[in-house]
Scaffold this motif. Structure first.
Motif, PDB file in Angstrom:
ATOM      1  N   VAL A  16      35.590  31.629  42.819  1.00 61.96           N
ATOM      2  CA  VAL A  16      36.143  31.682  41.454  1.00 61.96           C
ATOM      3  C   VAL A  16      36.992  30.462  41.116  1.00 61.96           C
ATOM      4  N   THR A  17      37.330  29.665  42.122  1.00 63.46           N
ATOM      5  CA  THR A  17      38.196  28.503  41.886  1.00 63.46           C
ATOM      6  C   THR A  17      37.667  27.560  40.803  1.00 63.46           C
ATOM      7  N   PRO A  18      36.385  27.186  40.793  1.00 61.67           N
ATOM      8  CA  PRO A  18      35.921  26.288  39.733  1.00 61.67           C
ATOM      9  C   PRO A  18      36.097  26.870  38.328  1.00 61.67           C
ATOM     10  N   ALA A  19      35.867  28.164  38.177  1.00 58.67           N
ATOM     11  CA  ALA A  19      35.999  28.796  36.854  1.00 58.67           C
ATOM     12  C   ALA A  19      37.451  28.803  36.395  1.00 58.67           C
ATOM     13  N   LEU A  20      38.368  29.106  37.302  1.00 62.88           N
ATOM     14  CA  LEU A  20      39.776  29.187  36.924  1.00 62.88           C
ATOM     15  C   LEU A  20      40.422  27.811  36.830  1.00 62.88           C
ATOM     16  N   ASP A  21      40.151  26.936  37.778  1.00 63.69           N
ATOM     17  CA  ASP A  21      40.732  25.595  37.742  1.00 63.69           C
ATOM     18  C   ASP A  21      40.135  24.758  36.610  1.00 63.69           C
ATOM     19  N   GLY A  22      38.909  25.077  36.225  1.00 63.12           N
ATOM     20  CA  GLY A  22      38.242  24.311  35.175  1.00 63.12           C
ATOM     21  C   GLY A  22      38.639  24.703  33.762  1.00 63.12           C
ATOM     22  N   HIS A  23      39.384  25.777  33.616  1.00 64.76           N
ATOM     23  CA  HIS A  23      39.792  26.221  32.279  1.00 64.76           C
ATOM     24  C   HIS A  23      41.068  25.494  31.886  1.00 64.76           C
ATOM     25  N   LYS A  24      41.026  24.768  30.778  1.00 57.92           N
ATOM     26  CA  LYS A  24      42.149  23.899  30.396  1.00 57.92           C
ATOM     27  C   LYS A  24      43.434  24.658  30.092  1.00 57.92           C
ATOM     28  N   SER A  25      43.348  25.923  29.698  1.00 58.02           N
ATOM     29  CA  SER A  25      44.547  26.681  29.339  1.00 58.02           C
ATOM     30  C   SER A  25      45.227  27.345  30.536  1.00 58.02           C
ATOM     31  N   ILE A  26      44.516  27.460  31.649  1.00 59.27           N
ATOM     32  CA  ILE A  26      45.091  28.106  32.831  1.00 59.27           C
ATOM     33  C   ILE A  26      45.914  27.085  33.601  1.00 59.27           C
ATOM     34  N   LYS A  27      47.191  27.395  33.744  1.00 58.05           N
ATOM     35  CA  LYS A  27      48.111  26.493  34.440  1.00 58.05           C
ATOM     36  C   LYS A  27      48.126  26.744  35.943  1.00 58.05           C
ATOM     37  N   ARG A  28      48.158  28.017  36.337  1.00 59.43           N
ATOM     38  CA  ARG A  28      48.091  28.373  37.754  1.00 59.43           C
ATOM     39  C   ARG A  28      47.630  29.818  37.875  1.00 59.43           C
ATOM     40  N   TRP A  29      47.137  30.155  39.060  1.00 60.60           N
ATOM     41  CA  TRP A  29      46.634  31.503  39.304  1.00 60.60           C
ATOM     42  C   TRP A  29      46.714  31.804  40.795  1.00 60.60           C
ATOM     43  N   LYS A  30      46.667  33.084  41.111  1.00 63.59           N
ATOM     44  CA  LYS A  30      46.729  33.509  42.512  1.00 63.59           C
ATOM     45  C   LYS A  30      46.117  34.893  42.628  1.00 63.59           C
ATOM     46  N   VAL A  31      45.380  35.123  43.709  1.00 60.46           N
ATOM     47  CA  VAL A  31      44.844  36.444  44.023  1.00 60.46           C
ATOM     48  C   VAL A  31      45.623  36.986  45.216  1.00 60.46           C
ATOM     49  N   ASP A  32      46.148  38.191  45.077  1.00 58.49           N
ATOM     50  CA  ASP A  32      46.866  38.845  46.170  1.00 58.49           C
ATOM     51  C   ASP A  32      45.853  39.570  47.047  1.00 58.49           C
ATOM     52  N   LEU A  33      45.421  38.907  48.104  1.00 62.92           N
ATOM     53  CA  LEU A  33      44.425  39.482  49.003  1.00 62.92           C
ATOM     54  C   LEU A  33      45.017  40.549  49.914  1.00 62.92           C
ATOM     55  N   GLU A  34      46.330  40.660  49.952  1.00 62.67           N
ATOM     56  CA  GLU A  34      46.996  41.685  50.765  1.00 62.67           C
ATOM     57  C   GLU A  34      47.026  43.032  50.051  1.00 62.67           C
ATOM     58  N   SER A  35      46.977  43.019  48.738  1.00 59.96           N
ATOM     59  CA  SER A  35      47.009  44.244  47.937  1.00 59.96           C
ATOM     60  C   SER A  35      45.652  44.927  47.978  1.00 59.96           C
TER      61      SER A  35
END
Length: 67
Positions: A16-35
């Motif tokens: 999913v990194t290319p989709a999220l990093d490639g979106h100009k409005s998204i500044k940062r994101w994180k997936v909580d893999l522990e949850s």
């Protein structure tokens, strides 16, 4: 914005990194893999909607439901 996802491993995050990093409005994101709910937290400018983020995640082959 927060989403419940089926992103469950590092390989999925890489998928999913290319989709999220490639979106100009998204500044940062994180997936909580522990949850158990695999919560994706997205920090973006106001001009992006949760539906737009969900669609981008879907294009990458995953599910992201707003919580």
């Amino acid at each position: 914005m927060r989403f419940k996802t089926n992103i469950n491993c590092g390989g999925c995050v890489r998928g999913v990194t290319p989709a999220l990093d490639g979106h100009k409005s998204i500044k940062r994101w994180k997936v909580d893999l522990e949850s158990i709910n695999r919560i994706l937290t997205v920090h973006a400018e106001d001009e992006v909607s949760s539906a737009e983020i969900s669609a981008g995640i879907a294009d990458a082959g995953f599910i992201a439901l707003p919580v």
